[in-house]
Design a protein around this motif. Structure first.
Motif, PDB file in Angstrom:
ATOM      1  N   TYR A 123      43.958  36.222  28.895  1.00  8.03           N
ATOM      2  CA  TYR A 123      44.026  37.411  28.472  1.00  8.03           C
ATOM      3  C   TYR A 123      43.391  38.296  29.194  1.00  8.03           C
ATOM      4  O   TYR A 123      43.865  38.828  30.038  1.00  8.03           O
ATOM      5  CB  TYR A 123      43.558  38.084  26.789  1.00  8.03           C
ATOM      6  CG  TYR A 123      43.327  40.037  27.713  1.00  8.03           C
ATOM      7  CD1 TYR A 123      45.323  40.326  26.982  1.00  8.03           C
ATOM      8  CD2 TYR A 123      42.876  41.160  27.555  1.00  8.03           C
ATOM      9  CE1 TYR A 123      45.166  42.033  27.003  1.00  8.03           C
ATOM     10  CE2 TYR A 123      43.205  41.993  27.314  1.00  8.03           C
ATOM     11  CZ  TYR A 123      44.280  42.869  27.610  1.00  8.03           C
ATOM     12  OH  TYR A 123      44.183  43.693  27.873  1.00  8.03           O
ATOM     13  N   ILE A 124      41.937  37.726  29.978  1.00  2.00           N
ATOM     14  CA  ILE A 124      41.454  38.795  31.361  1.00  2.00           C
ATOM     15  C   ILE A 124      42.337  38.000  32.337  1.00  2.00           C
ATOM     16  O   ILE A 124      42.361  38.769  33.491  1.00  2.00           O
ATOM     17  CB  ILE A 124      40.410  37.848  31.213  1.00  2.00           C
ATOM     18  CG1 ILE A 124      39.004  38.952  30.412  1.00  2.00           C
ATOM     19  CG2 ILE A 124      39.746  38.760  32.563  1.00  2.00           C
ATOM     20  CD1 ILE A 124      38.324  38.547  29.840  1.00  2.00           C
ATOM     21  N   LEU A 125      42.778  36.990  32.122  1.00  2.58           N
ATOM     22  CA  LEU A 125      43.322  36.016  33.405  1.00  2.58           C
ATOM     23  C   LEU A 125      45.189  36.624  33.650  1.00  2.58           C
ATOM     24  O   LEU A 125      45.635  36.341  34.633  1.00  2.58           O
ATOM     25  CB  LEU A 125      43.749  34.896  33.414  1.00  2.58           C
ATOM     26  CG  LEU A 125      41.948  33.905  34.224  1.00  2.58           C
ATOM     27  CD1 LEU A 125      42.100  33.068  33.804  1.00  2.58           C
ATOM     28  CD2 LEU A 125      41.812  34.602  35.210  1.00  2.58           C
ATOM     29  N   GLY A 126      45.578  37.463  32.905  1.00  2.00           N
ATOM     30  CA  GLY A 126      46.713  38.039  32.742  1.00  2.00           C
ATOM     31  C   GLY A 126      48.097  36.803  31.954  1.00  2.00           C
ATOM     32  O   GLY A 126      48.914  36.798  32.277  1.00  2.00           O
ATOM     33  N   GLY A 128      31.767  43.926  40.733  1.00  2.00           N
ATOM     34  CA  GLY A 128      33.117  45.054  41.903  1.00  2.00           C
ATOM     35  C   GLY A 128      33.559  43.926  42.927  1.00  2.00           C
ATOM     36  O   GLY A 128      35.159  44.685  42.614  1.00  2.00           O
ATOM     37  N   GLY A 129      33.345  43.281  43.296  1.00  2.00           N
ATOM     38  CA  GLY A 129      34.736  41.798  43.954  1.00  2.00           C
ATOM     39  C   GLY A 129      35.266  42.079  43.047  1.00  2.00           C
ATOM     40  O   GLY A 129      37.001  40.921  43.621  1.00  2.00           O
ATOM     41  N   TYR A 130      35.132  41.360  41.480  1.00  2.00           N
ATOM     42  CA  TYR A 130      36.387  40.714  40.300  1.00  2.00           C
ATOM     43  C   TYR A 130      36.918  42.440  39.904  1.00  2.00           C
ATOM     44  O   TYR A 130      38.498  42.231  40.646  1.00  2.00           O
ATOM     45  CB  TYR A 130      35.316  40.992  39.084  1.00  2.00           C
ATOM     46  CG  TYR A 130      34.258  39.697  39.639  1.00  2.00           C
ATOM     47  CD1 TYR A 130      33.057  38.933  41.007  1.00  2.00           C
ATOM     48  CD2 TYR A 130      33.171  39.350  38.297  1.00  2.00           C
ATOM     49  CE1 TYR A 130      33.647  37.615  40.209  1.00  2.00           C
ATOM     50  CE2 TYR A 130      32.506  38.846  37.912  1.00  2.00           C
ATOM     51  CZ  TYR A 130      32.270  37.440  39.279  1.00  2.00           C
ATOM     52  OH  TYR A 130      31.309  36.703  39.411  1.00  2.00           O
ATOM     53  N   GLU A 131      36.986  43.311  40.280  1.00  2.00           N
ATOM     54  CA  GLU A 131      37.618  43.765  39.895  1.00  2.00           C
ATOM     55  C   GLU A 131      38.826  44.791  41.165  1.00  2.00           C
ATOM     56  O   GLU A 131      39.813  45.061  40.709  1.00  2.00           O
ATOM     57  CB  GLU A 131      36.772  45.330  39.758  1.00  2.00           C
ATOM     58  CG  GLU A 131      36.340  45.886  37.874  1.00  2.00           C
ATOM     59  CD  GLU A 131      36.006  46.654  37.191  1.00  2.00           C
ATOM     60  OE1 GLU A 131      36.297  47.661  37.776  1.00  2.00           O
ATOM     61  OE2 GLU A 131      35.024  46.476  36.757  1.00  2.00           O
ATOM     62  N   ALA A 132      37.601  44.055  42.207  1.00  4.71           N
ATOM     63  CA  ALA A 132      38.792  44.485  43.700  1.00  4.71           C
ATOM     64  C   ALA A 132      39.859  43.465  44.042  1.00  4.71           C
ATOM     65  O   ALA A 132      40.429  43.163  45.028  1.00  4.71           O
ATOM     66  CB  ALA A 132      38.201  44.995  44.778  1.00  4.71           C
ATOM     67  N   GLU A 133      39.341  41.748  42.966  1.00  6.62           N
ATOM     68  CA  GLU A 133      39.961  40.907  44.155  1.00  6.62           C
ATOM     69  C   GLU A 133      39.711  40.767  45.205  1.00  6.62           C
ATOM     70  O   GLU A 133      40.296  39.868  45.131  1.00  6.62           O
ATOM     71  CB  GLU A 133      41.504  41.050  43.413  1.00  6.62           C
ATOM     72  CG  GLU A 133      41.721  41.039  42.085  1.00  6.62           C
ATOM     73  CD  GLU A 133      42.868  40.279  42.066  1.00  6.62           C
ATOM     74  OE1 GLU A 133      43.628  39.620  42.584  1.00  6.62           O
ATOM     75  OE2 GLU A 133      44.380  41.009  40.956  1.00  6.62           O
ATOM     76  N   SER A 134      38.095  41.000  45.157  1.00  4.32           N
ATOM     77  CA  SER A 134      37.616  40.149  46.241  1.00  4.32           C
ATOM     78  C   SER A 134      36.387  38.946  45.936  1.00  4.32           C
ATOM     79  O   SER A 134      36.676  37.918  47.074  1.00  4.32           O
ATOM     80  CB  SER A 134      36.532  40.868  47.648  1.00  4.32           C
ATOM     81  OG  SER A 134      35.926  41.737  46.626  1.00  4.32           O
ATOM     82  N   TYR A 145      43.339  39.724  36.971  1.00  5.56           N
ATOM     83  CA  TYR A 145      42.465  39.740  36.139  1.00  5.56           C
ATOM     84  C   TYR A 145      41.516  40.951  36.840  1.00  5.56           C
ATOM     85  O   TYR A 145      40.855  41.496  35.694  1.00  5.56           O
ATOM     86  CB  TYR A 145      41.826  38.514  36.175  1.00  5.56           C
ATOM     87  CG  TYR A 145      40.637  38.503  37.956  1.00  5.56           C
ATOM     88  CD1 TYR A 145      39.950  38.857  38.347  1.00  5.56           C
ATOM     89  CD2 TYR A 145      41.952  38.063  39.120  1.00  5.56           C
ATOM     90  CE1 TYR A 145      39.311  38.809  40.096  1.00  5.56           C
ATOM     91  CE2 TYR A 145      41.706  37.484  39.794  1.00  5.56           C
ATOM     92  CZ  TYR A 145      40.279  37.428  40.639  1.00  5.56           C
ATOM     93  OH  TYR A 145      39.684  37.521  42.041  1.00  5.56           O
ATOM     94  N   SER A 146      41.930  41.759  38.219  1.00  2.00           N
ATOM     95  CA  SER A 146      41.077  42.669  38.427  1.00  2.00           C
ATOM     96  C   SER A 146      41.337  43.780  37.785  1.00  2.00           C
ATOM     97  O   SER A 146      40.430  44.924  36.571  1.00  2.00           O
ATOM     98  CB  SER A 146      41.022  43.024  39.626  1.00  2.00           C
ATOM     99  OG  SER A 146      42.740  43.442  40.334  1.00  2.00           O
TER     100      SER A 146
END
Length: 109
Positions: free
Chosen positions: A59-62, A32-38, A2-3
């Motif tokens: 789609y967002i979740l892959g 930013g934490g979402y894009e870093a997957e933290s 997702y990131s």
């Protein structure tokens, strides 16, 4: 996964993390934490993001590579296979189950 999708979608829409955070009501650092997957985005934010980008949450979740949210709705009208406990059930196979559920719920009213 997702990131990467979130980063790709944000950049395709020419938004900064700060702008996006403002649009969905969170701080830049949270996004930013979402894009870093933290951090994992909560469901309500995923829905907002999907609507903002006009893509499906899947789609967002892959879970799908097709960003079109309308495709999933169209597929429901086809002879889609529904997984259950390792089995693939067709709509025809689900009909008797629906009838049983109607009987059970009718008796409980």
């Amino acid at each position: 996964m997702y990131s990467q999708r979130l980063r790709q979608l944000r950049k395709a829409h020419k938004l900064t993390m700060e702008q996006l955070g403002e649009k969905i009501g969170i701080a830049k650092s949270s996004y930013g934490g979402y894009e870093a997957e933290s951090k994992k985005p909560p469901l309500d934010k995923l829905i907002i993001l999907a609507k903002l980008y006009d893509v499906s949450v899947d789609y967002i979740l892959g879970l799908t590579d097709d960003p079109d949210p309308k495709v999933e709705r169209k597929n429901l009208n086809r002879k889609t296979l529904y997984p259950w406990d390792g089995y693939k059930l067709t709509p025809e196979m689900l009909d008797p189950i629906r009838k049983i559920l109607k009987l059970v719920t009718a008796n409980n009213n």
